[in-house]
Design an enzyme around this catalytic site. Structure first.
Site, short mmCIF file in Angstrom:
data_model
loop_
_atom_site.label_atom_id
_atom_site.label_comp_id
_atom_site.label_asym_id
_atom_site.label_seq_id
_atom_site.Cartn_x
_atom_site.Cartn_y
_atom_site.Cartn_z
N ASP A 29 -3.12 13.07 -0.99
CA ASP A 29 -3.77 11.88 0.03
C ASP A 29 -4.41 12.46 1.41
O ASP A 29 -2.52 13.45 2.21
CB ASP A 29 -3.44 10.25 -0.35
CG ASP A 29 -3.91 9.50 -1.49
OD1 ASP A 29 -5.31 10.18 -1.83
OD2 ASP A 29 -2.67 9.20 -1.69
N GLU A 67 -7.19 3.39 15.57
CA GLU A 67 -8.60 4.47 16.53
C GLU A 67 -9.07 3.13 17.43
O GLU A 67 -8.96 4.18 18.38
CB GLU A 67 -10.06 3.92 15.04
CG GLU A 67 -9.46 4.80 14.04
CD GLU A 67 -9.71 4.50 12.79
OE1 GLU A 67 -9.01 2.98 13.00
OE2 GLU A 67 -9.73 5.45 11.41
N GLN A 96 -22.36 -4.59 8.56
CA GLN A 96 -24.19 -4.31 8.72
C GLN A 96 -23.92 -3.70 9.92
O GLN A 96 -24.90 -2.67 9.95
CB GLN A 96 -24.60 -6.17 8.94
CG GLN A 96 -24.79 -6.67 7.90
CD GLN A 96 -23.80 -6.82 7.30
OE1 GLN A 96 -23.08 -8.29 8.19
NE2 GLN A 96 -23.09 -7.44 6.02
N LYS A 148 -19.62 0.12 20.92
CA LYS A 148 -19.16 1.60 20.02
C LYS A 148 -19.54 1.70 19.11
O LYS A 148 -19.61 0.44 18.14
CB LYS A 148 -17.82 1.68 20.80
CG LYS A 148 -16.94 1.07 20.58
CD LYS A 148 -15.56 1.41 20.28
CE LYS A 148 -14.24 1.51 19.06
NZ LYS A 148 -13.81 0.46 19.47
N ASP A 205 0.56 4.05 -3.71
CA ASP A 205 0.91 3.71 -3.22
C ASP A 205 0.61 2.00 -4.12
O ASP A 205 0.79 0.62 -4.59
CB ASP A 205 1.81 3.20 -1.37
CG ASP A 205 -0.09 3.21 -0.75
OD1 ASP A 205 -0.98 3.42 -1.56
OD2 ASP A 205 0.15 3.13 0.47
N ASP A 229 -4.08 2.31 -7.21
CA ASP A 229 -3.79 3.72 -7.68
C ASP A 229 -2.95 4.03 -9.07
O ASP A 229 -2.79 4.79 -9.53
CB ASP A 229 -2.90 4.31 -6.20
CG ASP A 229 -3.47 5.11 -5.22
OD1 ASP A 229 -4.38 5.60 -5.57
OD2 ASP A 229 -2.92 4.16 -4.81
#
Lengths: 682, 591
Positions: A307, A348, A380, A395, A518, A522
């Site tokens: 990953d 982020e 949206q 932003k 995890d 998966d």
């Protein structure tokens, strides 16, 4: 690194382990146990034969008692040394199991009745499906999933990691393990395992080697060793008629000595120790392999699915640059970006706040009087932001912002468009920042590739392993990161079912695939993969689907797992080769000794110039026994693995263990012969 | 040793190297049913054969069906040969009016020719009629060779194919082998032999008057020695040339005459001698290239060839060295030095025409391959020179080996090498992408065990039992070598002998026949099982981490495995036989 139950990696020579192993090596003499190892069983039968002969000779006062006694003693030592090797390998596991058992100690559980009231029952009475309540300070009575609440849990009993972890209902962090302790808050846990089948129970069985089953390759190797044993048995049994024909019949001590020296006792004695030690090395690195088969398969892996996030790159992407539009001040951009991100709790978002703070000294401000209205991210609009004091700061993804400002009659400047494209092509993620319908500039979010990854992937490539990066990113971004990290291939915009399809595709080509995972989604892929490593932080479903659990939850561990698997196989092959190559010298010691009495001319075959026929045979038997002891550390530690191509590896190992295996006994037997002649033992 | 001698040996190896690829490619094409230049002539014949025998050309067999077909075919053929031998008196083409072959010998010979051994414990020219030789023995020379070759082809298919049970059709493969590979070469080869002076006729034996009558001593049945003057010699005749090619090309080795390839009618010239040598190695050598081509790794084929060539050179060097040293005990009486007039060395039991180099070469080639044709008597070699043929066969005749049998014998060693050393690259063992697992190892070990058991078991029994030692003509270690050689040669399906031994007894006829049958068919079954098992497996694509089966490294590994497994098994026996005999000879005692 911490190890399970804080049982620190014990050095090979730990006194307690050695003492226990000595005791075990005697109890393992039971023929019912020995018969599982055909090579050593033959040695045991041979030892019994010489013992009988020794008794008979003594009663009839014939034969050389001292010689017979020494041969018999060393033959028994050979068996004991082999048992000792196995017991030593098991010893470390047993020590760890003891520590783990303490964590499993009986606890009281508060089981919830259907009406919500609690009753106190011992943890051993809990069944799968029961719901228990665990408060701060209490031990979690069994494996399960958090169905209500959030708590910090001390899992050090299992993982050795002392920092508490958060467990909460829903999502991928809901699994809890029996024997761990809740530090704060209160949770409701739905028990998912019955007594005796819990993770802790399985772990104890694994480290103890109780549930150890022979792996496919070990079985095959055992067949080879048994076959070689029969061949040499034939060679020795038929030697007696030839000897009788030639007028030089041999006694039982000599024949058994020859047989024991020829059959592959070195590898026969160390084989199971090598397997156990392989599992043990996994445990030392905090990886619980559910079967030896999985450890073996990890050496065979052809494709590693990694990953991107957390494995190749450091966690999440971070803001690394603010790129203002023409005529916009960089600080204004940073300021606006920070304001827009203050309520953004995503990694982020936080990294934008941090970057603005670190680079421009902008700090969080007191907004209360400004009545800020935070606009959360929505699927949206694909934007977030804040409205305060008439400023509308947004932003978001470039196309979303472009649409947003277009509605207000504005356009993204050409330079900024170029900037956005550059960031994308470079593998980064551009975010546009707009204020009151005007674009201020771009925030560049980039993935930080972990240090040393390029080198590791080069190593893997040399080993013939293809690395494949799995990411949800778009192909362009994925390609850039793949290039930067040095992986061979990537799967972009991957969904869980894509991963599954990829594994099946590779397997159809005959390849073995390893992956980590995890999440519950998966689980199918983990089950499909030949080596599926579940993270300990992962869900119960993931942990059950995989065939290994990494207690450190470190996805990069996969590379180490592959190396341990390879090391295990190399050690097996190296010692087999060494064992077989040893026979050459032993023949040159024993055959001339057997017949030099009748035919002195045959003494030219006594290349080592061993003192007497008796000393020659005794030296060969002693060497054969001692070499097992001498190689125990190597068997437990494993042959050093170098990530180079197969041809180079084979050349090197053939040289050391093949050629070395031919030469070493010549030297060893000669030295032993010199010593026993000096001491007048024979 | 002379430069001329070495030139003969090296030139021979060069020629073998040169025929390997063309012949290998040709065989691969034949068995892949690709186009060959012979198709216009042979396809119609082939189709006719299938129509008459009702064979479905398209039907593919799994390994058990294939093996069963092979066993049935061999069983029926063996019975036919037995009947021909037992009834030859009443059958045509018997100008010498030879009687029916007695049962023990008939059984022994039937087993021997069916298994491609061609062990002959009788004198052919006074035992077998022309019909028996042509219809019985020569037929087996063809089909037993074809069976060997197609089994090797099945092994290559097993490696190359993936996830299938199907390995080809026994009847089709055998037919194509006979029509495309064996018959055309025999046709051309017979003419070459005839051109060299090999006879080809159905005449009764010729009685020739001796120009110089000989006086010989004859020991009668009562033990009394009388002298007799011989004035006449009977010269045996027969259809020799047509049988000579397949004798070598099919690595059969059963001579038309008792003296085999040292008889001037079988092997008249230096060229015919060289041609015979090339015929023996041609198919086994070519098959290594076929292996490489079918499995898609020609370099692997060459690595196997390299290992074989190395072992061959080592063996022939040892034999040549030992033979040209001569016998130290003759030093004072006989000039054993090489000169313009003689090849020097030990010439006992050798044709002076061929000399030491060519005899050592022939002995090595015939035992490397499981041929068994001889141009000199191995029994009369020096102890070490005679040990070379013995070791060659003990190593499983995997050095080029019998047609097909050599390759599938080598395949067992490859499986073992790959399994033992394969782990050292850090992967579970794999061979050309096929995982070698416990079933394969079990079968490979079984094959090795059967060979070891047959050789060591029978000879250990024979050396301590009166009916075994009765056959020995020399006492001491040489006698041990004789008995050992008999069983080594039988189990290895070689057929050459330490001719001193008297093997035409009930015990030897029966026990060697059993050894031959075990050494052939009980070896084949486990090997076919491996081929079947490999074909079922997936193929792991090659990567930098795959076990390398090409290049000098692999050849070295293969050589080491063969030497260690072979030498370790037989070292005790060898040390009491030829090695002891050599040491005693050096000390002045001979047998």
């Amino acid at each position: 690194m911490n190890t399970p139950g804080q049982a620190k990696a014990k050095p090979v020579g730990d006194k307690k382990i050695v003492l226990r192993a000595i005791g075990d090596s005697v109890s393992k003499l039971d023929p019912r146990t020995m018969v599982k190892n055909p090579v050593m069983f033959v040695v045991e039968v041979g030892s019994a034969l010489t013992t009988l002969q020794l008794v008979r000779d003594t009663l009839h006062h014939v034969g050389r008692f001292a010689f017979g006694l020494q041969i018999t003693a060393w033959l028994w030592f050979t068996v004991l040394f082999a048992n000792f090797a196995e017991a030593m390998a098991e010893g470390r596991g047993k020590a760890q199991a003891d520590t783990l058992r303490k964590a499993r100690a009986e606890t009281q559980a508060h089981r919830l009745r259907s009406d919500g009231s609690a009753e106190v029952v011992p943890s051993s009475k809990l069944r799968s499906g029961d719901v228990v309540r665990v408060k701060a300070g209490e031990f979690i009575p069994g494996d399960g999933e958090v169905i209500e609440g959030v708590a910090s849990v001390d899992e050090s009993a299992i993982t050795g990691e002392s920092a508490p972890v958060i467990r909460e209902s829903g999502g991928d962090r809901s699994a809890v393990t029996g024997g761990t302790r809740v530090l704060s808050d209160e949770i409701k846990v739905k028990i998912t395992s019955n007594p005796g089948e819990t993770f802790l129970d399985r772990m104890i069985r694994l480290v103890e080697g109780a549930s150890r089953q022979r792996t496919p390759n070990e079985i095959a190797l055992n067949i080879l060793l048994a076959g070689l044993t029969i061949i040499f048995l034939l060679a020795v049994v038929t030697l007696q008629p030839y000897a009788i024909y030639s007028g030089a019949p041999q006694n039982i001590f000599v024949l058994v000595s020859l047989l024991v020296c020829l059959i592959p006792t070195t590898i026969g004695g160390l084989l199971s120790a090598i397997g156990i030690a392989g599992m043990d090395r996994m445990i030392q690195r905090n990886v619980i392999a559910m079967s030896g088969r999985a450890v073996e398969a990890s050496g065979d892996v052809d494709v590693l699915l990694l990953d991107k996030t957390g494995t190749i790159t450091l966690g999440n992407r971070e803001a690394t640059m603010f790129l203002p539009c023409p005529n916009v001040d960089e600080t204004d951009l940073a300021n606006a970006a920070q304001l827009a991100s203050l309520a953004d709790e995503t990694p982020e978002g936080r990294s934008i706040v941090v970057l603005a703070k670190e680079k421009y000294g902008l700090r969080g401000r007191d907004f209360a009087q400004h009545n800020p209205v935070f606009i959360p991210f929505s699927a949206q609009t694909r934007m977030s932001g804040v409205d305060l004091d008439g400023r509308q700061i947004r932003k978001g993804a470039p196309d979303a912002i472009a649409k947003y400002i277009a509605e207000r009659g504005q356009q993204v400047p050409k330079e900024t468009q170029q900037c956005v494209a550059d960031i994308s092509n470079g593998g980064g993620t551009p975010l546009l920042v707009a204020e009151n319908g005007r674009v201020l500039g771009v925030i560049a979010l980039t993935d930080i590739v972990k240090g040393g990854m390029l080198e590791r992937f080069n190593h893997l490539r040399a080993m013939g392993i293809r690395t494949m990066m799995i990411t949800g990113d778009n192909p362009l971004t994925a390609a850039a990161i793949a290039r930067q990290a040095g992986v061979d291939d990537f799967l972009a915009e991957a969904r869980p079912e894509d991963k599954m399809a990829l594994i099946k595709r590779e397997q159809a080509k005959g390849k073995l695939v390893a992956m980590t995972g995890d999440g519950t989604n998966d689980a199918p892929a983990l089950a499909q993969a030949d080596v599926g490593v579940a993270m300990n932080t992962g869900t119960q479903a993931a942990k059950e689907a995989g065939n290994m659990v990494d207690l450190d939850s470190n996805p990069t561990k996969l590379i180490e797992i592959v190396e341990i698997g390879k090391q295990l196989l190399i050690t097996r092959g190296a010692l087999t080769t060494f064992s077989v190559a040893n026979d050459v010298a032993k023949y040159f010691a024993i055959i001339p000794a057997m017949f030099a009495g009748a035919f002195p001319q045959l003494n030219v075959l006594n290349l080592m110039r061993l003192a007497t026929p008796q000393s020659a045979i005794l030296s060969a038997v002693i060497f054969n026994a001692l070499i097992i002891i001498a190689l125990i550390p190597l068997a437990l530690r494993g042959v050093t693995y170098r990530p180079v191509g197969a041809a180079a590896l084979l050349r090197r190992n053939l040289f050391i263990y093949g050629l070395g295996g031919v030469i070493a006994p010549f030297v060893g037997i000669k030295l032993i012969d010199m010593l026993i002649s000096y001491l007048h033992f024979a | 040793m002379t430069a001329n001698g070495w030139f003969q040996i090296l030139f021979f190896l060069l020629v073998i190297f040169l025929v390997t690829k063309p012949l290998g490619v040709f065989m691969a094409r034949v068995f892949n049913r690709e186009k060959t230049f012979l198709d216009p002539f042979l396809r119609p014949v082939e189709k006719l054969v299938y129509r008459v025998t009702a064979v479905d050309e398209q039907h593919e067999m799994c390994w058990t069906e294939y093996t069963t077909a092979m066993l049935l075919f061999s069983g029926v053929s063996m019975t036919l040969l037995y009947l021909i031998e037992r009834l030859q008196k009443w059958l045509p083409f018997n100008p010498q009016k030879l009687p029916n072959v007695e049962p023990g010998l008939a059984f022994g010979t039937a087993a021997s020719f069916t298994t491609n051994t061609n062990w002959q414990s009788y004198v052919p020219e006074t035992t077998m009629s022309y019909l028996t030789q042509m219809m019985g023995l020569a037929y087996h020379n063809f089909v037993s060779a074809a069976v060997g070759i197609v089994l090797a082809i099945v092994v290559t298919r097993g490696i190359a194919r993936r996830e299938t049970e199907k390995l080809g059709n026994f009847w089709v493969d055998t037919t194509r082998c006979l029509l495309w590979v064996l018959l055309p070469m025999c046709l051309v080869g017979s003419l070459i032999f005839v051109s060299q002076g090999v006879v080809q006729n159905f005449k009764p034996y010729t009685a020739a008057q001796l120009l110089d009558p000989q006086t010989v001593q004859v020991t009668g049945a009562d033990g009394k020695t009388t002298t007799r003057t011989v004035t006449q010699q009977v010269i045996a005749q027969g259809p020799v040339a047509s049988q000579e090619v397949i004798k070598e090309f099919g690595t059969n080795g059963g001579g038309f005459f008792n003296a085999n390839s040292s008889h001037p009618f079988e092997n008249p010239t230096p060229f015919s001698n060289f041609f015979e040598l090339v015929l023996i190695f041609a198919i086994p050598s070519g098959l290594t290239y076929t292996l490489g081509r079918v499995t898609g790794s020609p370099r692997h084929g060459w690595a196997v060839w390299g290992a074989m060539a190395f072992l061959f050179l080592a063996a022939v060097s040892a034999a040549y060295w030992a033979e040209s040293r001569g016998n130290p005990q003759f030093q004072d009486y006989v000039d054993q030095h090489a000169s313009a007039m003689q090849s020097g060395g030990n010439l006992e039991g050798k044709e002076v025409r061929f000399g030491t180099a060519s005899s050592a070469l022939f002995a090595t080639v015939t035992t490397d391959a499981s041929c068994g044709a001889v141009n000199g008597m191995h029994d009369s070699f020096t102890p070490l020179g005679g040990m070379v043929p013995l070791i060659n066969i003990m190593l499983g005749e995997a050095v080029f080996g019998g047609v097909g049998a050599g390759l599938y014998g080598m395949f067992v060693f490859i499986v073992l090498s790959v399994f033992i050393a394969g782990l050292m690259v850090g992967r579970t063992p794999e061979y050309l992408g096929k995982k070698i697992e416990s079933y394969d190892v079990k079968m490979a070990m079984l094959a090795v065990l059967i060979l070891t058991f047959t050789i060591l078991g029978f000879s250990a029994f024979a050396v301590v039992e009166p009916f075994g030692t009765a056959g020995i003509t020399n006492p001491g270690p040489h006698g041990l070598s004789q008995i050992l050689y008999a069983y080594v040669s039988s189990a290895g399906n070689n057929g050459s002998a330490f001719a001193g031994i008297n093997a035409n007894t009930m015990w030897y006829n029966t026990s060697t026949a059993v050894a031959q049958l075990l050494g052939r068919f009980f070896m084949i079954i486990p090997i076919m099982a491996i081929a079947g098992s490999l074909a079922r497996k997936k193929t792991v694509p090659e990567s930098a981490g795959s076990f390398p089966v090409t290049g000098a490294l692999f050849s070295t590994l293969l050589v080491s495995t063969i030497l260690i497994v072979g030498a370790l098994t037989f070292f005790p026996a060898l040390s009491l036989g030829p090695i002891l005999e050599h040491l005693l000879m050096m000390a002045g005692k001979s047998f």
